[in-house]
Design an enzyme around this catalytic site. Structure first.
Site, PDB file in Angstrom:
ATOM      1  N   MET A 102      -3.085  -7.140  -7.330  1.00  0.00           N
ATOM      2  CA  MET A 102      -2.456  -8.322  -7.922  1.00  0.00           C
ATOM      3  C   MET A 102      -3.683  -9.178  -8.437  1.00  0.00           C
ATOM      4  O   MET A 102      -3.441 -10.247  -8.337  1.00  0.00           O
ATOM      5  CB  MET A 102      -1.457  -8.848  -7.051  1.00  0.00           C
ATOM      6  CG  MET A 102      -0.548  -7.699  -6.765  1.00  0.00           C
ATOM      7  SD  MET A 102      -0.017  -6.695  -7.999  1.00  0.00           S
ATOM      8  CE  MET A 102       1.702  -7.224  -8.247  1.00  0.00           C
TER       9      MET A 102
ATOM     10  N   HIS B   5       2.177   0.887 -13.048  1.00  0.00           N
ATOM     11  CA  HIS B   5       2.797  -0.467 -13.270  1.00  0.00           C
ATOM     12  C   HIS B   5       4.416  -0.244 -13.217  1.00  0.00           C
ATOM     13  O   HIS B   5       4.799   0.915 -13.910  1.00  0.00           O
ATOM     14  CB  HIS B   5       2.283  -0.998 -14.497  1.00  0.00           C
ATOM     15  CG  HIS B   5       3.162  -2.503 -14.996  1.00  0.00           C
ATOM     16  ND1 HIS B   5       2.754  -3.655 -14.421  1.00  0.00           N
ATOM     17  CD2 HIS B   5       4.067  -2.483 -15.811  1.00  0.00           C
ATOM     18  CE1 HIS B   5       3.538  -4.361 -14.787  1.00  0.00           C
ATOM     19  NE2 HIS B   5       4.363  -3.883 -15.635  1.00  0.00           N
TER      20      HIS B   5
ATOM     21  N   GLY C   2       0.983  -1.454   0.044  1.00  0.00           N
ATOM     22  CA  GLY C   2       0.181  -0.018   0.036  1.00  0.00           C
ATOM     23  C   GLY C   2       0.796   1.356  -0.081  1.00  0.00           C
ATOM     24  O   GLY C   2       0.190   2.374   0.318  1.00  0.00           O
ATOM     25  N   SER C   3       1.885   1.237  -0.573  1.00  0.00           N
ATOM     26  CA  SER C   3       2.747   2.372  -0.453  1.00  0.00           C
ATOM     27  C   SER C   3       2.030   3.476  -1.254  1.00  0.00           C
ATOM     28  O   SER C   3       2.244   4.730  -1.121  1.00  0.00           O
ATOM     29  CB  SER C   3       4.330   2.215  -0.659  1.00  0.00           C
ATOM     30  OG  SER C   3       4.422   1.912  -1.935  1.00  0.00           O
ATOM     31  N   ASN C   4       1.804   3.010  -2.550  1.00  0.00           N
ATOM     32  CA  ASN C   4       1.131   3.854  -3.696  1.00  0.00           C
ATOM     33  C   ASN C   4      -0.090   4.465  -2.734  1.00  0.00           C
ATOM     34  O   ASN C   4      -0.414   5.639  -3.063  1.00  0.00           O
ATOM     35  CB  ASN C   4       0.900   3.416  -4.957  1.00  0.00           C
ATOM     36  CG  ASN C   4       1.979   3.395  -5.683  1.00  0.00           C
ATOM     37  OD1 ASN C   4       2.466   4.282  -6.225  1.00  0.00           O
ATOM     38  ND2 ASN C   4       2.581   2.019  -5.906  1.00  0.00           N
TER      39      ASN C   4
HETATM   40  C1  GAR Z   1       3.948  -1.305  -7.189  1.00  0.00           C
HETATM   41  O1  GAR Z   1       5.402  -1.397  -7.548  1.00  0.00           O
HETATM   42  C2  GAR Z   1       3.160  -1.313  -8.163  1.00  0.00           C
HETATM   43  O2  GAR Z   1       3.575  -0.540  -9.515  1.00  0.00           O
HETATM   44  C3  GAR Z   1       3.151  -2.815  -8.705  1.00  0.00           C
HETATM   45  O3  GAR Z   1       2.995  -3.407  -7.363  1.00  0.00           O
HETATM   46  C4  GAR Z   1       3.665  -2.599  -6.536  1.00  0.00           C
HETATM   47  C5  GAR Z   1       2.675  -2.345  -5.194  1.00  0.00           C
HETATM   48  O4  GAR Z   1       3.185  -1.571  -4.127  1.00  0.00           O
HETATM   49  N1  GAR Z   1       1.924  -2.932  -9.339  1.00  0.00           N
HETATM   50  C6  GAR Z   1       2.043  -3.955 -10.054  1.00  0.00           C
HETATM   51  O5  GAR Z   1       3.141  -4.643 -10.693  1.00  0.00           O
HETATM   52  C7  GAR Z   1       0.607  -4.362 -11.002  1.00  0.00           C
HETATM   53  N2  GAR Z   1       0.764  -5.129 -12.443  1.00  0.00           N
HETATM   54  P1  GAR Z   1       2.492  -0.795  -3.322  1.00  0.00           P
HETATM   55  O6  GAR Z   1       1.441  -1.849  -2.532  1.00  0.00           O
HETATM   56  O7  GAR Z   1       3.588  -0.664  -2.162  1.00  0.00           O
HETATM   57  O8  GAR Z   1       1.877   0.338  -3.824  1.00  0.00           O
END
Ligand code: GAR
Length: 206
Positions: A94, A113, A16-18
């Site tokens: 995911m 992505h 969940g950092s995004n």
């Molecule tokens: C991020 O790097 C995002 O770009 C990737 O998963 C990570 C989630 O990190 N997404 C994908 O690969 C989708 N195809 P987060 O949970 O810390 O946001």
């Protein structure tokens, strides 16, 4: 606190950092929006506790409770329809969205992505980039269509790959850029700065 009109749903599966970057950008008033709901398909996603810390409503939809992918998607649509939502942001979600979800929220779902699409879609994109030997990778925000990481591209940031990079170091540098790119892309959609023409997204102000 002012009540904003642009409403987001954020779909998550993990860290969940995004999501956190979106929350921070709203709290810093760089992004004029509210998160109506955070939905996770994994129970213990760190993203859920991040949202709860900011008093954002969360829901876990358990894929194991549904007999088919279609039934799960129907439940997801029903849940999303309970809230006012202008844009659905996939943030480390995911699970592939079924056609019904995409058609129900046509041009209202975006994803981030960790590669320069169309290169390295799918899983482990940073590892794919290193193994392929490209000298630049990065991150992409795009509208979601029925393919895998294939929808019209809104914005991208380039990240160089150094000789001593491994999957971890590259992932960290890309992630840092994701956190800048995603809130800005949401803002572009929110402010109606872009339009989709088939495959391409153009910026109205340019
Ligand atoms: C991020 O790097 C995002 O770009 C990737 O998963 C990570 C989630 O990190 N997404 C994908 O690969 C989708 N195809 P987060 O949970 O810390 O946001």
């Amino acid at each position: 606190m002012t009540l904003n009109t642009f409403k987001l749903a954020v779909l998550v599966s993990g860290r969940g950092s995004n999501l956190q970057a979106i929350i921070d950008s709203i709290e810093k008033e760089e992004l004029d929006a509210d998160i109506s709901i955070v939905i996770s398909n994994t129970k213990d996603a760190m993203a859920l506790s991040r949202a709860e810390r900011h008093n954002i409503k969360t829901t876990f939809i358990n894929p194991a409770d549904y007999l088919s992918k279609r039934a799960f998607d129907t439940a997801l649509i029903e849940k999303l329809k309970e809230y006012p939502i202008d844009l659905i942001c996939l943030a480390g979600y995911m699970r592939i969205l079924g056609e019904e979800v995409i058609q129900t929220f046509k041009e209202k779902i975006i994803n981030i992505h960790p590669s320069l699409l169309p290169a390295f879609p799918g899983l482990n994109s940073q590892k794919q980039a290193i193994e392929y030997g490209v000298k630049f990778s990065g991150c992409t925000v795009h509208f979601v269509d029925s393919g895998i990481d294939s929808g019209p591209i809104i914005s991208q940031t380039v990240v160089p790959i150094y000789d001593n990079d491994d999957e971890k170091s590259l992932s960290e540098r890309i992630l840092e850029q994701e956190h800048h790119l995603y809130p800005k892309a949401i803002k572009m959609v929110k402010e109606n700065q872009i339009k989709i023409n088939d495959r391409t997204v153009t910026h109205k102000t340019r």
